[in-house]
Design an enzyme around this catalytic site. Structure first.
Site, PDB file in Angstrom:
ATOM      1  N   TYR A  55       0.825  -1.223   0.000  1.00  0.00           N
ATOM      2  CA  TYR A  55       0.000   0.000   0.000  1.00  0.00           C
ATOM      3  C   TYR A  55       0.859   1.274   0.000  1.00  0.00           C
ATOM      4  O   TYR A  55       0.346   2.365  -0.220  1.00  0.00           O
ATOM      5  CB  TYR A  55      -0.942   0.047   1.211  1.00  0.00           C
ATOM      6  CG  TYR A  55      -1.908  -1.106   1.339  1.00  0.00           C
ATOM      7  CD1 TYR A  55      -2.105  -2.014   0.303  1.00  0.00           C
ATOM      8  CD2 TYR A  55      -2.641  -1.292   2.513  1.00  0.00           C
ATOM      9  CE1 TYR A  55      -2.986  -3.083   0.442  1.00  0.00           C
ATOM     10  CE2 TYR A  55      -3.527  -2.346   2.645  1.00  0.00           C
ATOM     11  CZ  TYR A  55      -3.689  -3.250   1.612  1.00  0.00           C
ATOM     12  OH  TYR A  55      -4.555  -4.297   1.756  1.00  0.00           O
ATOM     13  N   HIS A 111       0.706 -11.674   1.747  1.00  0.00           N
ATOM     14  CA  HIS A 111      -0.405 -10.945   1.110  1.00  0.00           C
ATOM     15  C   HIS A 111      -1.150 -11.796   0.072  1.00  0.00           C
ATOM     16  O   HIS A 111      -2.379 -11.711  -0.025  1.00  0.00           O
ATOM     17  CB  HIS A 111       0.137  -9.665   0.469  1.00  0.00           C
ATOM     18  CG  HIS A 111      -0.877  -8.589   0.301  1.00  0.00           C
ATOM     19  ND1 HIS A 111      -0.577  -7.253   0.387  1.00  0.00           N
ATOM     20  CD2 HIS A 111      -2.201  -8.627   0.047  1.00  0.00           C
ATOM     21  CE1 HIS A 111      -1.677  -6.533   0.195  1.00  0.00           C
ATOM     22  NE2 HIS A 111      -2.670  -7.351  -0.021  1.00  0.00           N
TER      23      HIS A 111
END
Ligand SMILES: NC(=O)c1ccc[n+]([C@@H]2O[C@H](COP(=O)([O-])OP(=O)(O)OC[C@H]3O[C@@H](n4cnc5c(N)ncnc54)[C@H](OP(=O)(O)O)[C@@H]3O)[C@@H](O)[C@H]2O)c1
Length: 279
Positions: A55, A111
């Site tokens: 992010y 992730h």
């Protein structure tokens, strides 16, 4: 200014960390926008902040953790290692810790499955980091039952959490039971973004309770024992999404939302929204 009572959000013991069942998502916010939003979310009452290396906002969140009135030890911080960091796990974690201005994260996730594989060598590094106290709990994201079983077969360690898209359109009782029987907590992402907030059934239930559809969706997740991760850049919505502990859905309402699965999945496929979801 409303401050939601953070103590009323249910939490689960991951064996090393207590995870609130409602968390604040930070994708795709960055920079000062992310810092200001996280400070606001903590002020509203969120005590779980969800980020990821990918992010590119960990430093912004670190600034928020430092500037907020809420002490770091009252906040559960989740971050995630992208699969392209296989072989560089420790370096990636150290970079996350530095950016987040903390000596540990509460939950560290892989992730996505690296190259579609379980990521056994990464998982061993994750277990090492946990043993050293750099992370309190370890988990995965976007993993199938088969991948979790292969990870466990190779290492003997189940993930504490599997974070994946989980809204009414994704509900799958068999998957839910598979996670429960393995002691893996489902953590949802995109439960609002993947839902038609104008769906007539959800609107009916919301009207019946004098609530909004997002509140019904979050409440439905909590009912199933899912750790719901929701993002909003707006304070009124942050409050709305967190203020779901003052009411309960009837069994018939839960079942009706569960049954939306087939219908919503079909309509989402038509709109092609599933493919558009990122994060
Ligand atoms: N592990 C993964 O692969 C993965 C993937 C995706 C996301 N995530 C994580 O999960 C978090 C949440 O997922 P998400 O951001 O994809 O989706 P989400 O939280 O389900 O939905 C966010 C969207 O819904 C809007 N929204 C929020 N509350 C609302 C409300 N009460 N009424 C109407 N609209 C509302 C937000 O707009 P506004 O901001 O304008 O209010 C935003 O556009 C992310 O931020 C990220 O931390 C993880």
């Amino acid at each position: 200014m409303t401050r939601t009572d953070a103590n009323r959000v249910p939490a689960v013991d991951l064996g090393g960390a207590t995870m609130p069942l409602i968390g604040y998502g930070t994708h795709p916010m960055r920079g000062e926008t992310a810092t200001a939003a996280v400070i606001e979310a903590l002020d509203v009452g969120y005590r779980l902040i969800d980020t990821a290396t990918r992010y590119q906002n960990e430093a912004a969140i670190g600034a928020a953790l430092e500037r907020s009135d809420v002490p770091r030890d009252e906040v559960f911080v989740t971050t995630k290692m992208p699969p392209d960091q296989v072989g560089r796990e420790r370096l990636t974690l150290e970079q996350s810790l530095t950016a987040l201005r903390t000596d540990h994260v509460d939950l560290w996730l892989i992730h996505w499955p690296p190259g579609g594989h379980p990521g056994v060598t990464s998982w061993q590094e994750f277990a090492r980091a946990r043993a050293e106290g750099l992370v309190s709990a370890i988990g995965v994201s976007n993993y199938s039952v088969d991948l979790i079983d292969r990870l466990h077969a190779e290492t003997g360690i189940h993930p504490a959490v599997n974070q994946l898209q989980w809204g009414p359109g994704d509900f799958d009782p068999e998957f839910e039971e598979a996670m429960r029987s393995r002691g893996v907590l489902i953590s949802s992402h995109s439960s609002l973004r993947s839902t038609d907030l104008e769906d007539p059934l959800l609107l009916d239930i919301a009207e019946h309770h004098g609530r909004t559809v997002p509140e019904i969706v979050v409440r439905w997740g909590i009912h199933h024992g899912v750790a719901v991760t929701v993002k909003s850049a707006h304070r009124s919505r942050m409050e709305q999404n967190l203020a779901v502990t003052g009411f309960a859905l009837a069994d018939a309402e839960i079942e009706a939302v569960d049954d939306l699965n087939g219908r919503l999945s079909r309509s989402r496929r038509r709109r092609g929204r599933a493919a558009a979801l990122g994060g």
